[in-house]
Write a protein that holds these residues in place. Sequence first.
Motif, PDB file in Angstrom:
ATOM      1  N   ASP A  58      -1.210   6.446 -11.261  1.00 42.73           N
ATOM      2  CA  ASP A  58      -2.643   6.251 -11.085  1.00 42.73           C
ATOM      3  C   ASP A  58      -2.972   5.119 -10.119  1.00 42.73           C
ATOM      4  O   ASP A  58      -4.114   4.624 -10.075  1.00 42.73           O
ATOM      5  N   CYS A  59      -2.000   4.670  -9.348  1.00 47.27           N
ATOM      6  CA  CYS A  59      -2.232   3.591  -8.389  1.00 47.27           C
ATOM      7  C   CYS A  59      -3.164   4.100  -7.275  1.00 47.27           C
ATOM      8  O   CYS A  59      -2.998   5.229  -6.777  1.00 47.27           O
ATOM      9  N   ASP A  60      -4.112   3.293  -6.880  1.00 46.98           N
ATOM     10  CA  ASP A  60      -5.071   3.672  -5.853  1.00 46.98           C
ATOM     11  C   ASP A  60      -4.779   2.895  -4.572  1.00 46.98           C
ATOM     12  O   ASP A  60      -5.088   1.704  -4.473  1.00 46.98           O
ATOM     13  N   PRO A  61      -4.196   3.548  -3.550  1.00 46.03           N
ATOM     14  CA  PRO A  61      -3.856   2.816  -2.322  1.00 46.03           C
ATOM     15  C   PRO A  61      -5.071   2.306  -1.572  1.00 46.03           C
ATOM     16  O   PRO A  61      -4.941   1.409  -0.731  1.00 46.03           O
ATOM     17  N   ALA A  62      -6.242   2.835  -1.881  1.00 36.72           N
ATOM     18  CA  ALA A  62      -7.450   2.401  -1.161  1.00 36.72           C
ATOM     19  C   ALA A  62      -7.774   0.951  -1.441  1.00 36.72           C
ATOM     20  O   ALA A  62      -8.441   0.290  -0.639  1.00 36.72           O
ATOM     21  N   ARG A  63      -7.277   0.415  -2.543  1.00 33.81           N
ATOM     22  CA  ARG A  63      -7.599  -0.973  -2.904  1.00 33.81           C
ATOM     23  C   ARG A  63      -6.894  -1.984  -1.980  1.00 33.81           C
ATOM     24  O   ARG A  63      -7.212  -3.171  -1.994  1.00 33.81           O
ATOM     25  N   PHE A  64      -5.949  -1.505  -1.170  1.00 33.85           N
ATOM     26  CA  PHE A  64      -5.240  -2.414  -0.264  1.00 33.85           C
ATOM     27  C   PHE A  64      -5.939  -2.490   1.093  1.00 33.85           C
ATOM     28  O   PHE A  64      -5.501  -3.244   1.960  1.00 33.85           O
ATOM     29  N   ARG A  65      -6.991  -1.702   1.288  1.00 30.75           N
ATOM     30  CA  ARG A  65      -7.692  -1.709   2.575  1.00 30.75           C
ATOM     31  C   ARG A  65      -8.727  -2.811   2.626  1.00 30.75           C
ATOM     32  O   ARG A  65      -9.309  -3.196   1.623  1.00 30.75           O
TER      33      ARG A  65
ATOM     34  N   GLU B 219       0.845  -1.210   0.000  1.00 28.75           N
ATOM     35  CA  GLU B 219       0.000   0.000   0.000  1.00 28.75           C
ATOM     36  C   GLU B 219       0.872   1.249   0.000  1.00 28.75           C
ATOM     37  O   GLU B 219       0.582   2.225  -0.693  1.00 28.75           O
ATOM     38  N   HIS B 220       1.947   1.219   0.767  1.00 32.00           N
ATOM     39  CA  HIS B 220       2.837   2.380   0.837  1.00 32.00           C
ATOM     40  C   HIS B 220       3.473   2.665  -0.526  1.00 32.00           C
ATOM     41  O   HIS B 220       3.518   3.818  -0.961  1.00 32.00           O
ATOM     42  N   ASN B 221       3.959   1.613  -1.196  1.00 37.16           N
ATOM     43  CA  ASN B 221       4.561   1.806  -2.519  1.00 37.16           C
ATOM     44  C   ASN B 221       3.543   2.372  -3.500  1.00 37.16           C
ATOM     45  O   ASN B 221       3.872   3.214  -4.347  1.00 37.16           O
ATOM     46  N   CYS B 222       2.301   1.912  -3.390  1.00 34.66           N
ATOM     47  CA  CYS B 222       1.233   2.439  -4.244  1.00 34.66           C
ATOM     48  C   CYS B 222       0.989   3.917  -3.942  1.00 34.66           C
ATOM     49  O   CYS B 222       0.813   4.727  -4.849  1.00 34.66           O
ATOM     50  N   ALA B 223       0.983   4.268  -2.646  1.00 32.51           N
ATOM     51  CA  ALA B 223       0.764   5.658  -2.261  1.00 32.51           C
ATOM     52  C   ALA B 223       1.914   6.547  -2.745  1.00 32.51           C
ATOM     53  O   ALA B 223       1.690   7.699  -3.158  1.00 32.51           O
ATOM     54  N   VAL B 224       3.140   6.023  -2.723  1.00 36.69           N
ATOM     55  CA  VAL B 224       4.274   6.778  -3.249  1.00 36.69           C
ATOM     56  C   VAL B 224       4.093   7.028  -4.736  1.00 36.69           C
ATOM     57  O   VAL B 224       4.329   8.144  -5.227  1.00 36.69           O
TER      58      VAL B 224
END
Length: 352
Positions: A345-352, A332-337
């Motif tokens: 365009d990575c969406d970190p919300a998908r890891f929740r 999730e962190h790598n996606c948020a970075v």
Amino acid sequence: MKNTLIALLLLLGLGAGAGYYYWEDYQRFLAMPIDLGEPDPDGEPLIGKPVILEVPRGEGLRTLASRLEADGLIENAHYLIALAYNRQQADQIKAGEYALTPGMTPAQLLDQLVSGRSIQYPVTLIEGRTFRDALASIAAEPEFKHELEGLSDDEILAALDLDIEHPEGWFFPDTYLFRRGASDVQVLRRAHERMREVLDEEWAERSADLPLTSPYEALILASVIEKETALGSERPEIAGVFVRRLQKGMRLQTDPTVIYGLGADFDGNLRRVDLETDSPYNTYTRSGLPPTPIALPGRAAIHAALHPEEGETLYFVARGDGSHHFSASLDEHNCAVQRFQRGGDCDPARFR
């Protein structure tokens, strides 16, 4: 004999008349406001426009009263002296700078001089700034005496008579008021005493099971928290991330510690080589806390360090708007970075 009696009666009458005149004149002096000068050129009265009176150390009542008369502030120095003796204030006048305000009577003037309510000048130590920044803030104030200019950290600590190894972080950021002529030594001693008080109070109320063994470690962690966010609401969550990383044996990996370690070599651009070059303050290459604080933390940051927010997050990255995205997993962190630092365009919300 008759002529002698008449002469004596005349003298007594003249004496009584003179005594009555001086008594009336003294009462008029007491009721008359001190003279602060003419109205301004527009004819406006001197409302809210104080005159500054400086009373040097060692100046006595008689000298001061004579000076006030010579400067036209009062009409009669002897009357002011008599008033001071009558009120048993003759030997109680204190040195300092005093603001004389329109409408002030001689009695009110004496009360102010005896009270010691002299003009106070502010100096502000800003949270998140370094110890050297604090020294520069004090040095920029012309009302203060500068005794520490050009000294090393060790020489400063010796001048302050402080039994600490490093000055960073040990001075509470706040606005302090002092009279003109106070020294930078006085300012820093008060700021250090205040930091000791706050740190002791917060340490006594700390949460249980923290990976911190001393108030000094709390001060170090608080300084890192202070540097990591401009949003007060995020401090407890950032504290939670750091505390969990310490508990798990993970490195803190926080840029502000690296920047502090670079010192004057930091040009505003933190490079990969900086993150990979080992130093005592590089929390990417070394585990645990840095060896000293990296800034002056405020009370909110100290409180956060000792009351971290519970949760599972282990990472955070700046969103670009002053806030951070917090992540519980490395994916999730790598996606948020990718999303917030590189415009992906990575969406970190998908890891929740």
